[in-house]
Design a protein around this motif. Structure first.
Motif, PDB file in Angstrom:
ATOM      1  N   GLY A  48      -5.353  -1.369  14.805  1.00 51.73           N
ATOM      2  CA  GLY A  48      -4.744  -1.219  16.117  1.00 51.73           C
ATOM      3  C   GLY A  48      -4.225   0.189  16.325  1.00 51.73           C
ATOM      4  O   GLY A  48      -4.416   1.065  15.482  1.00 51.73           O
ATOM      5  N   ALA A  49      -3.535   0.405  17.434  1.00 49.16           N
ATOM      6  CA  ALA A  49      -3.063   1.746  17.764  1.00 49.16           C
ATOM      7  C   ALA A  49      -1.776   2.091  17.034  1.00 49.16           C
ATOM      8  O   ALA A  49      -1.489   3.237  16.758  1.00 49.16           O
ATOM      9  CB  ALA A  49      -2.864   1.865  19.269  1.00 49.16           C
ATOM     10  N   ASP A  50      -1.010   1.068  16.695  1.00 46.92           N
ATOM     11  CA  ASP A  50       0.315   1.297  16.138  1.00 46.92           C
ATOM     12  C   ASP A  50       0.332   1.158  14.617  1.00 46.92           C
ATOM     13  O   ASP A  50       0.365   0.063  14.074  1.00 46.92           O
ATOM     14  CB  ASP A  50       1.307   0.306  16.771  1.00 46.92           C
ATOM     15  N   ILE A  51       0.281   2.282  13.916  1.00 42.30           N
ATOM     16  CA  ILE A  51       0.432   2.224  12.454  1.00 42.30           C
ATOM     17  C   ILE A  51       1.655   3.058  12.095  1.00 42.30           C
ATOM     18  O   ILE A  51       1.617   3.953  11.274  1.00 42.30           O
ATOM     19  CB  ILE A  51      -0.814   2.683  11.685  1.00 42.30           C
ATOM     20  N   ALA A  52       2.749   2.732  12.733  1.00 46.22           N
ATOM     21  CA  ALA A  52       4.006   3.444  12.536  1.00 46.22           C
ATOM     22  C   ALA A  52       4.414   3.435  11.070  1.00 46.22           C
ATOM     23  O   ALA A  52       4.157   2.476  10.353  1.00 46.22           O
ATOM     24  CB  ALA A  52       5.094   2.803  13.385  1.00 46.22           C
ATOM     25  N   LYS A  53       5.032   4.505  10.629  1.00 45.36           N
ATOM     26  CA  LYS A  53       5.548   4.670   9.270  1.00 45.36           C
ATOM     27  C   LYS A  53       4.448   4.638   8.225  1.00 45.36           C
ATOM     28  O   LYS A  53       4.717   4.445   7.042  1.00 45.36           O
ATOM     29  CB  LYS A  53       6.597   3.600   8.953  1.00 45.36           C
ATOM     30  N   GLY A  54       3.178   4.812   8.666  1.00 41.88           N
ATOM     31  CA  GLY A  54       2.077   4.885   7.711  1.00 41.88           C
ATOM     32  C   GLY A  54       1.828   3.605   6.960  1.00 41.88           C
ATOM     33  O   GLY A  54       1.359   3.619   5.828  1.00 41.88           O
ATOM     34  N   ARG A  55       2.154   2.481   7.578  1.00 36.64           N
ATOM     35  CA  ARG A  55       1.917   1.197   6.923  1.00 36.64           C
ATOM     36  C   ARG A  55       1.041   0.313   7.791  1.00 36.64           C
ATOM     37  O   ARG A  55       1.065   0.409   9.022  1.00 36.64           O
ATOM     38  CB  ARG A  55       3.250   0.482   6.663  1.00 36.64           C
ATOM     39  N   CYS A  56       0.283  -0.558   7.137  1.00 35.90           N
ATOM     40  CA  CYS A  56      -0.541  -1.514   7.863  1.00 35.90           C
ATOM     41  C   CYS A  56       0.374  -2.489   8.593  1.00 35.90           C
ATOM     42  O   CYS A  56       1.275  -3.066   7.978  1.00 35.90           O
ATOM     43  CB  CYS A  56      -1.452  -2.269   6.886  1.00 35.90           C
ATOM     44  N   PRO A  57       0.153  -2.679   9.912  1.00 32.13           N
ATOM     45  CA  PRO A  57       1.017  -3.600  10.660  1.00 32.13           C
ATOM     46  C   PRO A  57       0.789  -5.070  10.261  1.00 32.13           C
ATOM     47  O   PRO A  57       1.606  -5.927  10.569  1.00 32.13           O
ATOM     48  CB  PRO A  57       0.639  -3.353  12.116  1.00 32.13           C
ATOM     49  N   ARG A  58      -0.306  -5.354   9.577  1.00 35.52           N
ATOM     50  CA  ARG A  58      -0.631  -6.748   9.203  1.00 35.52           C
ATOM     51  C   ARG A  58      -0.088  -7.111   7.817  1.00 35.52           C
ATOM     52  O   ARG A  58       0.595  -8.113   7.661  1.00 35.52           O
ATOM     53  CB  ARG A  58      -2.146  -6.977   9.206  1.00 35.52           C
ATOM     54  N   CYS A  59      -0.449  -6.291   6.812  1.00 40.64           N
ATOM     55  CA  CYS A  59      -0.066  -6.664   5.440  1.00 40.64           C
ATOM     56  C   CYS A  59       1.016  -5.775   4.873  1.00 40.64           C
ATOM     57  O   CYS A  59       1.540  -6.062   3.787  1.00 40.64           O
ATOM     58  CB  CYS A  59      -1.306  -6.658   4.534  1.00 40.64           C
ATOM     59  N   GLY A  60       1.334  -4.666   5.572  1.00 44.01           N
ATOM     60  CA  GLY A  60       2.401  -3.796   5.113  1.00 44.01           C
ATOM     61  C   GLY A  60       2.004  -2.823   4.016  1.00 44.01           C
ATOM     62  O   GLY A  60       2.859  -2.126   3.449  1.00 44.01           O
ATOM     63  N   ALA A  61       0.699  -2.748   3.708  1.00 44.08           N
ATOM     64  CA  ALA A  61       0.240  -1.814   2.665  1.00 44.08           C
ATOM     65  C   ALA A  61       0.527  -0.383   3.095  1.00 44.08           C
ATOM     66  O   ALA A  61       0.367  -0.039   4.269  1.00 44.08           O
ATOM     67  CB  ALA A  61      -1.257  -2.001   2.425  1.00 44.08           C
ATOM     68  N   ARG A  62       0.951   0.439   2.131  1.00 38.10           N
ATOM     69  CA  ARG A  62       1.226   1.841   2.418  1.00 38.10           C
ATOM     70  C   ARG A  62      -0.104   2.563   2.621  1.00 38.10           C
ATOM     71  O   ARG A  62      -0.993   2.456   1.774  1.00 38.10           O
ATOM     72  CB  ARG A  62       1.997   2.456   1.249  1.00 38.10           C
TER      73      ARG A  62
END
Ligand SMILES: [Zn+2]
Length: 97
Positions: A81-95
């Motif tokens: 998606g467009a929002d990968i704020a803080k460099g993390r996956c918005p789904r699983c939270g992987a860095r």
């Protein structure tokens, strides 16, 4: 998750981001050229406007398909998606960065 896996994810994401940026640049460049040809058909050779419109639709289609394949999380393979704020996956939270 092992440290190597985390690093691999970051490296993989970097490749995906580079490919994505390249695809955006190429798509925008082609779009500008097509608009230019559309506005000034005498500039190059006579190109039918219907062909230019078809080329634009094709280009957008190719870009969407490329993005759907490329712009995925290396860890969970889900669309980022467009929002990968803080460099993390918005789904699983992987860095990612
Ligand atoms: Zn993920």
């Amino acid at each position: 998750m092992a440290k190597n896996d985390a690093q691999q994810i970051i490296l993989d994401f970097r490749k995906r981001r580079t490919r994505q940026q390249f695809a955006i640049a190429v798509t925008l460049l082609c779009m500008v050229l097509l608009v230019l040809v559309y506005r000034r058909p005498d500039l190059f050779t006579e190109v039918p406007k219907s062909l230019i419109s078809a080329a634009q639709i094709f280009l957008i289609g190719v870009f969407i398909v490329f993005t759907a394949i490329n712009w995925r999380c290396p860890a969970c393979k889900k669309y980022l998606g467009a929002d990968i704020a803080k460099g993390r996956c918005p789904r699983c939270g992987a860095r990612l960065q």
